[in-house]
Design an enzyme around this catalytic site. Structure first.
Site, PDB file in Angstrom:
ATOM      1  N   ASP A  19     -22.771  53.302  47.499  1.00  0.00           N
ATOM      2  CA  ASP A  19     -24.075  53.290  48.234  1.00  0.00           C
ATOM      3  C   ASP A  19     -24.856  51.953  48.116  1.00  0.00           C
ATOM      4  OD1 ASP A  19     -23.030  55.648  49.393  1.00  0.00           O
ATOM      5  OD2 ASP A  19     -24.566  56.940  48.318  1.00  0.00           O
ATOM      6  N   ARG A  20     -25.379  51.485  49.270  1.00  0.00           N
ATOM      7  CA  ARG A  20     -26.283  50.459  49.012  1.00  0.00           C
ATOM      8  C   ARG A  20     -27.472  50.677  48.120  1.00  0.00           C
ATOM      9  NH1 ARG A  20     -29.560  47.148  53.684  1.00  0.00           N
ATOM     10  NH2 ARG A  20     -30.778  45.944  52.309  1.00  0.00           N
TER      11      ARG A  20
END
Length: 292
Positions: free
Chosen positions: A152-153
């Site tokens: 995930d970012r």
């Protein structure tokens, strides 16, 4: 001369932070034309900005035969039948790329420490703020880069990047067959009732298993630090699982329901262990600083 685009010359949306302009055109008649010239004409943007957008992956080219790909060379001449697209985002172009660190170079793949805020891969509006592009340009000469899994970012930690199609297929197969031991450190809200356990709640109608062990509990902040091992790899598995049992990951903007944290999402991919399909060796990678 370039033919008329098959949509309005430029579709722009102005916000307080940025200009977003989208342009698409198909070259229909006449002589070859410069990509920079055409995009500047259609968008109304200066050529210098078009060139910057090209370098940072915001321009796409589709030829009559061949896949859609990013166009980075300002000197490229377009031919009849070529389709060119510009996805211009002034705010994104101004962003400073978070620093990623190479942990290990195994030639056919490399291991990186991805910081929070860095995308795994780009999108239509560019890729200069993405680990895949960083890995592609880091080595001299540049290497191809293939994404084989995601992080995930908002999360930080270890990522594997393949450097040839065969390596990408081999590493992807390890993830698909769950033959990679993936370990994470997580800080979650509240005190868990068991010191260790397994969350077995299905996600997206598929089996999902998350093993955890409580390594610390901080009473003043009412937070638990956990060593987590994934037995499956569902979308946002750790974040969804701990939210479902009432202990959301600190700083989770999607599943935390107002669970804000000034330090951001407290999820770190700390270690990978797998049997390398290329060398035949057992490989173990650990981000030691994250465990300090």
């Amino acid at each position: 001369m370039a033919g008329k685009p098959d949509s309005p010359a430029a579709q722009g949306v102005k916000t307080n932070a940025a200009w977003r302009v989208r342009v698409s055109a198909t070259i229909q008649v006449g002589e070859a034309t410069s990509a920079v010239e055409l995009l500047a004409e259609r968008s109304g943007l200066p050529k210098a900005r078009i060139k910057d957008a090209m370098i940072k992956g915001e321009v796409w080219l589709t030829k009559l035969r061949g896949p859609r790909r990013r166009l980075r060379r300002a000197t490229t001449m377009l031919k009849v039948g070529d389709r060119i697209e510009l996805y211009y985002d002034a705010d994104l172009l101004r962003r400073v790329v978070p620093t990623a660190r190479l942990l290990a170079d195994e030639r056919r793949y490399s291991v990186w420490v991805k910081p929070a805020g860095l995308l795994a891969q780009g999108n239509d509006y560019g890729d200069h703020c993405a680990l895949l592009r960083i890995a592609e340009t880091y080595f001299k000469p540049p290497r191809a880069a293939y994404l084989v899994h995601r992080l995930d970012r908002e999360a930080q930690g270890l990522m594997l990047i393949a450097h040839d199609a065969s390596a990408a297929a081999g590493l992807s197969r390890l993830f698909q067959e769950q033959r990679i031991d993936k370990r994470c450190r997580v800080r979650a809200r509240g005190r868990l009732s068991q010191e260790r356990g397994t969350i077995e709640l299905p996600l997206d109608d598929k089996t999902a298993l998350t093993h955890y062990r409580v390594t610390a509990y901080d009473q003043p902040s009412d937070t638990s630090t956990l060593a987590v091992t994934l037995a499956t790899g569902r979308l946002h598995q750790i974040r969804r699982h701990f939210a479902l049992i009432g202990h959301p990951v600190l700083g989770d903007p999607k599943y935390g329901a107002g669970n804000k944290n000034p330090e951001g999402l407290q999820l770190t991919a700390t270690a990978w262990h797998f049997h390398c399909p290329f060398s035949g060796r057992d490989m173990y990678y650990e981000w030691v600083e994250a465990l300090a």
